[in-house]
Design a protein around this motif. Structure first.
Motif, PDB file in Angstrom:
ATOM      1  N   VAL A 159       0.717  -1.209   0.066  1.00 35.48           N
ATOM      2  CA  VAL A 159      -0.039   0.081   0.098  1.00 35.48           C
ATOM      3  C   VAL A 159       0.924   1.257  -0.021  1.00 35.48           C
ATOM      4  N   LEU A 160       1.853   1.317   0.835  1.00 34.75           N
ATOM      5  CA  LEU A 160       2.736   2.319   0.893  1.00 34.75           C
ATOM      6  C   LEU A 160       3.494   2.796  -0.433  1.00 34.75           C
ATOM      7  N   SER A 161       4.078   1.754  -0.949  1.00 30.44           N
ATOM      8  CA  SER A 161       4.692   1.611  -2.305  1.00 30.44           C
ATOM      9  C   SER A 161       3.910   2.162  -3.105  1.00 30.44           C
ATOM     10  N   VAL A 162       2.708   1.642  -3.517  1.00 35.12           N
ATOM     11  CA  VAL A 162       1.791   2.204  -4.610  1.00 35.12           C
ATOM     12  C   VAL A 162       1.411   3.504  -4.236  1.00 35.12           C
ATOM     13  N   SER A 163       1.096   4.209  -3.128  1.00 31.46           N
ATOM     14  CA  SER A 163       0.827   5.560  -2.836  1.00 31.46           C
ATOM     15  C   SER A 163       2.211   6.409  -3.247  1.00 31.46           C
ATOM     16  N   LEU A 164       3.438   5.789  -3.133  1.00 32.04           N
ATOM     17  CA  LEU A 164       4.696   6.814  -3.576  1.00 32.04           C
ATOM     18  C   LEU A 164       5.063   6.686  -4.985  1.00 32.04           C
ATOM     19  N   THR A 165       4.433   5.655  -5.718  1.00 28.58           N
ATOM     20  CA  THR A 165       5.015   5.403  -7.107  1.00 28.58           C
ATOM     21  C   THR A 165       4.044   6.216  -8.127  1.00 28.58           C
ATOM     22  N   PRO A 166       4.458   6.490  -9.200  1.00 28.32           N
ATOM     23  CA  PRO A 166       3.839   6.954 -10.498  1.00 28.32           C
ATOM     24  C   PRO A 166       3.314   5.870 -11.010  1.00 28.32           C
TER      25      PRO A 166
ATOM     26  N   ALA B  49       2.215   4.991 -13.921  1.00 32.43           N
ATOM     27  CA  ALA B  49       2.961   4.402 -15.108  1.00 32.43           C
ATOM     28  C   ALA B  49       4.000   3.343 -14.528  1.00 32.43           C
ATOM     29  N   GLU B  50       4.536   3.465 -13.720  1.00 27.39           N
ATOM     30  CA  GLU B  50       5.600   2.432 -13.151  1.00 27.39           C
ATOM     31  C   GLU B  50       4.767   1.344 -12.451  1.00 27.39           C
ATOM     32  N   VAL B  51       3.644   1.846 -11.904  1.00 28.27           N
ATOM     33  CA  VAL B  51       2.703   0.566 -11.138  1.00 28.27           C
ATOM     34  C   VAL B  51       2.123  -0.247 -12.345  1.00 28.27           C
TER      35      VAL B  51
ATOM     36  N   ILE C  33       3.870  -3.940  -6.798  1.00 32.05           N
ATOM     37  CA  ILE C  33       5.359  -3.154  -6.643  1.00 32.05           C
ATOM     38  C   ILE C  33       5.315  -3.291  -5.089  1.00 32.05           C
ATOM     39  N   VAL C  34       6.653  -3.506  -4.815  1.00 25.67           N
ATOM     40  CA  VAL C  34       7.035  -3.536  -3.521  1.00 25.67           C
ATOM     41  C   VAL C  34       7.901  -2.481  -3.205  1.00 25.67           C
ATOM     42  N   ILE C  35       8.898  -2.377  -3.899  1.00 21.88           N
ATOM     43  CA  ILE C  35      10.105  -1.309  -3.655  1.00 21.88           C
ATOM     44  C   ILE C  35      10.020  -0.292  -4.868  1.00 21.88           C
ATOM     45  N   PRO C  36       9.745   0.783  -4.627  1.00 23.86           N
ATOM     46  CA  PRO C  36       9.617   1.878  -5.906  1.00 23.86           C
ATOM     47  C   PRO C  36      10.987   2.344  -6.174  1.00 23.86           C
ATOM     48  N   LYS C  37      11.048   2.390  -7.484  1.00 22.19           N
ATOM     49  CA  LYS C  37      12.404   3.041  -8.166  1.00 22.19           C
ATOM     50  C   LYS C  37      12.214   4.589  -8.096  1.00 22.19           C
ATOM     51  N   ASN C  38      11.131   4.984  -8.509  1.00 23.86           N
ATOM     52  CA  ASN C  38      10.802   6.263  -8.344  1.00 23.86           C
ATOM     53  C   ASN C  38       9.787   6.693  -7.477  1.00 23.86           C
ATOM     54  N   ILE C  39      10.121   7.691  -6.636  1.00 28.32           N
ATOM     55  CA  ILE C  39       9.182   8.378  -5.599  1.00 28.32           C
ATOM     56  C   ILE C  39       8.480   9.451  -6.036  1.00 28.32           C
ATOM     57  N   THR C  40       7.149   9.446  -5.769  1.00 34.69           N
ATOM     58  CA  THR C  40       6.523  10.881  -6.086  1.00 34.69           C
ATOM     59  C   THR C  40       5.405  11.194  -5.044  1.00 34.69           C
ATOM     60  N   PHE C  41       5.233  12.313  -4.386  1.00 37.33           N
ATOM     61  CA  PHE C  41       4.371  12.511  -3.372  1.00 37.33           C
ATOM     62  C   PHE C  41       3.085  13.261  -4.001  1.00 37.33           C
ATOM     63  N   ALA C  42       2.840  13.042  -5.360  1.00 40.33           N
ATOM     64  CA  ALA C  42       1.740  13.566  -6.120  1.00 40.33           C
ATOM     65  C   ALA C  42       0.572  13.168  -5.333  1.00 40.33           C
ATOM     66  N   ALA C  43       0.175  12.051  -5.090  1.00 38.21           N
ATOM     67  CA  ALA C  43      -1.077  11.441  -4.714  1.00 38.21           C
ATOM     68  C   ALA C  43      -1.459  12.167  -3.247  1.00 38.21           C
TER      69      ALA C  43
END
Length: 286
Positions: free
Chosen positions: A32-39, A41-43, A50-60
């Motif tokens: 849940v945390l990873s999806v919320s921080l991942t764009p 497109a990457e998801v 996805i468990v470990i995000p490569k790119n982090i975004t706080f847009a959500a």
């Protein structure tokens, strides 16, 4: 003490099981945390998992907290949790302490009445009519007053009080202390573990308040955070008053879950030791 081969094998099996259980518990939270921080497109590129995000975004989180509904619901939940827990603790304490005194007149009758409420209740419709008759509909008090006292919590606290040595009560009574002073200056300082435990039960219940909110509250301005999160998850096509993002994404749904869960999770480590001690002492009479 030297451990034998069987003991080592047993410990290895136990630790392996504990690790597997820990992973099973933590994986959904990490997801849940990873999806919320991942764009998104990457998801989508990873098939939705996805468990470990490569790119982090706080847009959500920016879009979620930028809408007035979320901060407002968060404040409503904080108010209900803080004030509701305070009301719960005061009433539970004032009811559990007299019931723990064996010389209380009618003690058996009151305990019987309390136990009956654990087996039977009036039902949803009488509860709604009662709340309506008292004028609590569409107020935050509708999420506090109907559940002001928990029978199970009263019994736990009562059992804890009964385990306090009677000699302590006799000594303070010889000094001229009355019952209220005994409660405030003797019982409460000795009951910190069980009070924190019961307080945790009540606060988690208030923080997760959902059924009482949808049953008694029709004003959207008074909806707690759990109702807003439910609306986000159940109605992904709703606009939710967002001006720039008409359709909530999966990342925003996961961000809503994180916002609703993190505060109560953050409090638990600080009272974990008291929680365990309070449960053991408050549930064993001896």
């Amino acid at each position: 003490m030297v451990k034998g081969t069987e003991d080592k094998i047993f410990n290895a099996v136990v630790y392996t099981v504990l690790v597997l259980v820990g992973v099973a518990v933590l994986f959904p939270l990490l997801f849940v945390l990873s999806v919320s921080l991942t764009p998104m497109a990457e998801v989508l590129k990873n098939g939705g998992y996805i468990v470990i995000p490569k790119n982090i975004t706080f847009a959500a989180y920016e879009e979620l907290l930028g809408d007035r509904a979320i901060p407002r619901a968060f404040l409503v939940t904080v108010f209900v949790t803080v004030v509701g827990t305070a009301v719960n603790m005061v009433l539970t304490l004032l009811m559990a302490y007299p019931l723990s005194r064996k010389l209380l007149p009618g003690r058996s009758f009151f305990l019987f009445v309390i136990l009956i409420t654990m087996l039977f209740n009036g039902g949803i419709i009488p509860l709604y009519l009662t709340v309506k008759a008292t004028g609590l509909l569409n107020t935050v008090w509708a999420m506090i007053i109907p559940g002001a006292i928990g029978t199970f919590n009263i019994l736990i606290m009562k059992s804890f009080f009964e385990n306090i040595p009677e000699e302590l009560f006799e000594s303070v009574r010889m000094d001229g202390a009355r019952e209220m002073r005994i409660l405030l200056q003797l019982v409460m300082p000795l009951s910190v573990p069980v009070m924190l435990t019961i307080g945790l039960f009540y606060s988690v219940g208030h923080w997760n308040a959902f059924f009482s909110a949808i049953m008694f509250i029709t004003n959207p301005d008074l909806h707690p955070i759990q109702v807003i999160v439910r609306n986000i998850l159940a109605e992904p096509s709703a606009s939710m008053d967002f001006t720039d993002v008409p359709v909530p994404t999966e990342a925003m749904q996961m961000a809503a879950i994180v916002v609703a869960c993190v505060p109560i999770i953050a409090v638990y480590p600080f009272i974990q030791k008291h929680f365990t001690k309070g449960m053991l002492i408050g549930s064993i009479k001896g």
